[in-house]
Design a protein around this motif. Structure first.
Motif, PDB file in Angstrom:
ATOM      1  N   UNK B  73      16.521  44.826  -9.157  1.00  0.00           N
ATOM      2  CA  UNK B  73      16.879  45.736 -10.251  1.00  0.00           C
ATOM      3  C   UNK B  73      17.448  47.055  -9.735  1.00  0.00           C
ATOM      4  N   UNK B  74      16.734  47.711  -8.837  1.00  0.00           N
ATOM      5  CA  UNK B  74      17.169  49.032  -8.373  1.00  0.00           C
ATOM      6  C   UNK B  74      18.149  48.903  -7.201  1.00  0.00           C
ATOM      7  N   UNK B  75      17.825  48.060  -6.232  1.00  0.00           N
ATOM      8  CA  UNK B  75      18.650  47.932  -5.038  1.00  0.00           C
ATOM      9  C   UNK B  75      20.025  47.345  -5.343  1.00  0.00           C
ATOM     10  N   UNK B  76      20.036  46.161  -5.938  1.00  0.00           N
ATOM     11  CA  UNK B  76      21.315  45.526  -6.250  1.00  0.00           C
ATOM     12  C   UNK B  76      22.035  46.257  -7.377  1.00  0.00           C
ATOM     13  N   UNK B  77      21.275  46.845  -8.305  1.00  0.00           N
ATOM     14  CA  UNK B  77      21.899  47.666  -9.358  1.00  0.00           C
ATOM     15  C   UNK B  77      22.662  48.824  -8.723  1.00  0.00           C
ATOM     16  N   UNK B  78      22.088  49.418  -7.682  1.00  0.00           N
ATOM     17  CA  UNK B  78      22.749  50.510  -6.961  1.00  0.00           C
ATOM     18  C   UNK B  78      23.986  50.028  -6.220  1.00  0.00           C
ATOM     19  N   UNK B 333      29.317  68.586  -8.809  1.00  0.00           N
ATOM     20  CA  UNK B 333      28.661  69.326  -7.725  1.00  0.00           C
ATOM     21  C   UNK B 333      29.718  70.216  -7.079  1.00  0.00           C
ATOM     22  N   UNK B 334      29.430  71.479  -6.959  1.00  0.00           N
ATOM     23  CA  UNK B 334      30.368  72.475  -6.404  1.00  0.00           C
ATOM     24  C   UNK B 334      31.713  72.420  -7.137  1.00  0.00           C
ATOM     25  N   UNK B 335      31.675  72.224  -8.443  1.00  0.00           N
ATOM     26  CA  UNK B 335      32.887  72.222  -9.248  1.00  0.00           C
ATOM     27  C   UNK B 335      33.717  70.949  -9.150  1.00  0.00           C
ATOM     28  N   UNK B 336      33.219  69.922  -8.420  1.00  0.00           N
ATOM     29  CA  UNK B 336      33.985  68.675  -8.252  1.00  0.00           C
ATOM     30  C   UNK B 336      33.266  67.544  -8.991  1.00  0.00           C
ATOM     31  N   UNK B 337      34.053  66.767  -9.751  1.00  0.00           N
ATOM     32  CA  UNK B 337      33.467  65.617 -10.440  1.00  0.00           C
ATOM     33  C   UNK B 337      33.136  64.525  -9.408  1.00  0.00           C
ATOM     34  N   UNK B 338      31.978  63.872  -9.605  1.00  0.00           N
ATOM     35  CA  UNK B 338      31.543  62.900  -8.597  1.00  0.00           C
ATOM     36  C   UNK B 338      31.396  61.501  -9.167  1.00  0.00           C
ATOM     37  N   UNK B 339      31.580  60.520  -8.301  1.00  0.00           N
ATOM     38  CA  UNK B 339      31.261  59.134  -8.650  1.00  0.00           C
ATOM     39  C   UNK B 339      29.757  58.934  -8.432  1.00  0.00           C
ATOM     40  N   UNK B 340      29.253  57.769  -8.889  1.00  0.00           N
ATOM     41  CA  UNK B 340      27.802  57.548  -8.822  1.00  0.00           C
ATOM     42  C   UNK B 340      27.266  57.652  -7.394  1.00  0.00           C
ATOM     43  N   UNK B 341      27.960  57.010  -6.462  1.00  0.00           N
ATOM     44  CA  UNK B 341      27.450  56.992  -5.083  1.00  0.00           C
ATOM     45  C   UNK B 341      27.511  58.392  -4.460  1.00  0.00           C
ATOM     46  N   UNK B 342      28.480  59.184  -4.894  1.00  0.00           N
ATOM     47  CA  UNK B 342      28.557  60.569  -4.389  1.00  0.00           C
ATOM     48  C   UNK B 342      27.412  61.394  -4.976  1.00  0.00           C
ATOM     49  N   UNK B 343      27.169  61.217  -6.280  1.00  0.00           N
ATOM     50  CA  UNK B 343      26.086  61.956  -6.930  1.00  0.00           C
ATOM     51  C   UNK B 343      24.730  61.593  -6.326  1.00  0.00           C
ATOM     52  N   UNK B 344      24.637  60.342  -5.829  1.00  0.00           N
ATOM     53  CA  UNK B 344      23.368  59.887  -5.239  1.00  0.00           C
ATOM     54  C   UNK B 344      23.279  60.235  -3.759  1.00  0.00           C
ATOM     55  N   UNK B 345      24.195  61.045  -3.285  1.00  0.00           N
ATOM     56  CA  UNK B 345      24.150  61.480  -1.884  1.00  0.00           C
ATOM     57  C   UNK B 345      24.400  60.358  -0.899  1.00  0.00           C
ATOM     58  N   UNK B 346      25.127  59.322  -1.331  1.00  0.00           N
ATOM     59  CA  UNK B 346      25.462  58.212  -0.434  1.00  0.00           C
ATOM     60  C   UNK B 346      24.405  57.129  -0.382  1.00  0.00           C
ATOM     61  N   UNK B 347      23.287  57.299  -1.104  1.00  0.00           N
ATOM     62  CA  UNK B 347      22.220  56.293  -1.106  1.00  0.00           C
ATOM     63  C   UNK B 347      22.286  55.465  -2.394  1.00  0.00           C
ATOM     64  N   UNK B 348      22.770  54.211  -2.323  1.00  0.00           N
ATOM     65  CA  UNK B 348      22.908  53.413  -3.549  1.00  0.00           C
ATOM     66  C   UNK B 348      21.588  53.175  -4.283  1.00  0.00           C
ATOM     67  N   UNK B 349      20.476  53.224  -3.541  1.00  0.00           N
ATOM     68  CA  UNK B 349      19.171  52.995  -4.173  1.00  0.00           C
ATOM     69  C   UNK B 349      18.813  54.075  -5.186  1.00  0.00           C
ATOM     70  N   UNK B 350      19.473  55.224  -5.086  1.00  0.00           N
ATOM     71  CA  UNK B 350      19.151  56.328  -6.005  1.00  0.00           C
ATOM     72  C   UNK B 350      19.950  56.259  -7.305  1.00  0.00           C
TER      73      UNK B 350
END
Lengths: 43, 550
Positions: B73-78, B333-350
């Motif tokens: 659910x969380x891992x593959x969803x990420x 973040x810092x005025x730049x729109x982010x994709x999901x993986x960017x918003x999660x700091x590069x960790x897909x699990x988040x």
């Protein structure tokens, strides 16, 4: 294609729905088949 | 993947008192169901096969809940959030093979042959079908050696979650989590496990469906949400150069043919996990718990809906979270729109926990928390039970030659299996354990699937052929993981130490082809070839095995 960009992804989603529908229909059609008790004899 | 480390962000914005009360209520319910299982467990057959009289709803929900873990659910969803909806092919394979083919093609015959031979566990099923105590011990040993790796990663996920939600130390969370599960698995046996699984499965369906419906509502409906995600495709090259180099071309298209991600999706996920589910001992044993094929027919309905609602929802939500993060203030973040993986700091699990925290009402967080705990508990209890029965019922009886089944021996076996999993959970780093999960799926599929299919369908298959097939399946899988498949070979470092290179064959695509892809055909060929060169099995034994299948 529901807003999707690729036939492959569309096919995957349709495939998921189709195979689930198959499971549901199969389950309903065979709901009472395969029971352990033998069928009652007709009078 | 290590989804076990990713959930604490979601827990922070919840009212701890409310969640704590919910968890206490939840544990009481588990305790009640475990107690019911204990009250109804009188014999070894009750303990190992729930008395062969489980209700079809309970059987299907238990099968599905054991199948779909927190990682799914969380891992593959990420991963879907990072790479897109190509993972829907995994959902298709899970339903088509993991449910329809498994129940129609495998379930009926497993139940029937298992009953004819009075087999109570998967190793015993293979052993009795091919009249080999050694074969039973070999299968039990493989289960005992590899399943604790898988159960420990699920155990860590549950403990980490409790740690953050209840704000306690990890070791205490581990103790609480293990104690709750251990009590109902050890005393309740498979009845306790399946009753609790049915409750967990119901919570999982409700939680994941709620998530999907709210996600589409938030993004303006089905077509609008998909179209907005399709429109983000050009950003894959611009913003995610690493993923683009692996073959990522957008979130609503397949990865580039023959790219690294294409091979991972097709060989490891679609084939490895999709087909590999057919040979999972903890799932196969559930076919022997029902009274007749009528229960299996009914369970197909429940099982296919369950996988679609849980795994399907997780992967769709994961991919669609990109639209939410990119088009709302939450992803800036810092005025730049982010994709999901960017918003999660590069960790897909988040990705999934972050999306739930940022996008959905706080009530959904509570539902999601219970959904995650349910996914972890249901998978873990099934793995504990199958490991324990392999030790208590198959290994101990097989080696000592004991004829009578002992409820106490089974309970001690389960307790020992839990102990081994806890030791793994405490000493191994999460990354290693997660790789152990992938290793188990591949090894189990390549070694057990040909033997299992032959046991059900091919009367010409011989004992020596099955021995050879399982040995080839295990050996080739391990060789591939240690020397050929880059992800595991690099992690283990044995190839590097021996040959001073990460993997033996570096020509594309071999470092990315899952060992399952070549181990399974070799295992099948071995089974067929050796069967034709060894004496036929006894007709009398075959008649006994297949007497109900005429």
């Amino acid at each position: 294609m529901l807003g999707l960009g690729d036939w492959w992804i569309f096919s995957a989603i349709v495939g998921c729905l189709a195979v689930t529908a198959f499971g549901v229909v199969y389950g309903i059609c065979n709901w009472n088949k395969g029971g352990e008790n033998p069928p009652r004899e007709k009078r | 993947m290590s989804p076990e480390l990713s959930l604490f962000g979601a827990a922070c914005s919840m009212n701890t008192a409310v969640l704590f009360s919910l968890i206490v209520l939840y544990v009481l319910l588990i305790g009640y169901l475990g107690w019911r299982g204990w009250k109804r467990t009188r014999s070894g057959q009750d303990y190992l096969l729930a008395g062969r009289s489980v209700h079809p709803f309970v059987m299907a929900m238990s099968y599905g809940a054991a199948f779909i873990s927190t990682s799914a659910l969380v891992g593959f969803g990420g991963i879907a959030g990072e790479f897109g909806m190509g993972l829907m092919w995994l959902v298709f394979m899970n339903i088509a093979f993991g449910i329809v083919v498994a129940f129609l093609g495998f379930g009926r015959r497993t139940r029937s042959i298992g009953q004819n031979l009075n087999a109570q566990t998967f190793p015993e099923f293979i052993g009795k079908r091919f009249r080999s105590n050694g074969l039973k011990i070999l299968v039990a040993l493989i289960i005992f050696l590899f399943i604790p790796l898988y159960s420990s990663v699920v155990l860590i996920s549950g403990a980490r979650f409790l740690q953050e939600v209840m704000m306690i130390r990890y070791s205490w969370a581990l103790v609480i989590f293990v104690t709750v599960v251990a009590i109902y698995v050890i005393f309740g046996g498979l009845k306790g496990v399946m009753y609790v699984d049915a409750l967990m499965g119901s919570i999982m369906i409700f939680g994941m469906l709620t998530l999907l419906v709210l996600c589409y509502a938030k993004l303006g409906g089905i077509v609008n949400a998909h179209q907005a995600l399709t429109d983000l495709a050009p950003l894959a090259a611009e913003r995610l150069p690493h993923e683009f180099a692996l073959g990522h071309r957008g979130w609503t298209v397949m990865p580039e043919f023959n790219s690294v991600w294409w091979w991972t999706l097709v060989s490891s996920l679609m084939l490895g996990v999709g087909i590999g589910a057919l040979a999972q001992p903890q799932l196969a044993v559930r076919f022997m718990t029902v009274k007749s094929t009528r229960e299996l027919n009914r369970a197909i309905l429940v099982g296919s809906v369950f996988i679609l609602c849980t795994a399907g929802s997780a992967y769709m939500v994961g991919a669609l979270s990109n639209v939410f993060f990119f088009h709302t203030d939450k992803g800036i973040a810092s005025g730049v729109r982010q994709l999901a993986i960017e918003a999660a700091g590069g960790n897909p699990d988040l990705i999934i926990p972050m999306f739930i925290r940022e996008a959905l009402p706080s009530l959904v967080l509570y539902v999601f928390s219970l959904t995650m705990l349910s996914a972890a508990i249901s998978t873990m209890s099934s793995l504990f039970h199958v490991t324990g029965s392999s030790i208590g019922h198959d290994l101990c009886r097989g080696i000592s030659g004991m004829r009578r089944d002992s409820l106490l021996a089974n309970r001690i076996g389960v307790a020992f299996g839990i102990f081994v999993s806890v030791v793994f959970a405490m000493v191994l780093p999460p990354g290693f354990v997660a790789r152990g999960t992938a290793i188990f799926f591949g090894v189990a599929a390549a070694s057990f699937l040909p033997a299992y299919v032959a046991a059900l369908y091919w009367k010409r298959a011989t004992r020596i052929a099955v021995w050879s097939s399982i040995t080839v399946g295990v050996s080739v899988s391990l060789f591939g993981l240690v020397f050929l498949h880059r992800k595991e070979a690099a992690g283990l470092g044995i190839c590097q130490a021996l040959f001073d290179r990460t993997e033996l064959i570096s020509i594309h695509p071999w470092p990315f082809v899952d060992p399952f892809v070549y181990a399974l055909p070799l295992s099948i060929l071995t089974l067929i070839a050796v069967s034709f060169f060894t004496p036929k099995p006894s007709e009398q034994h075959l008649r006994r095995c297949f007497q109900r299948n005429k």
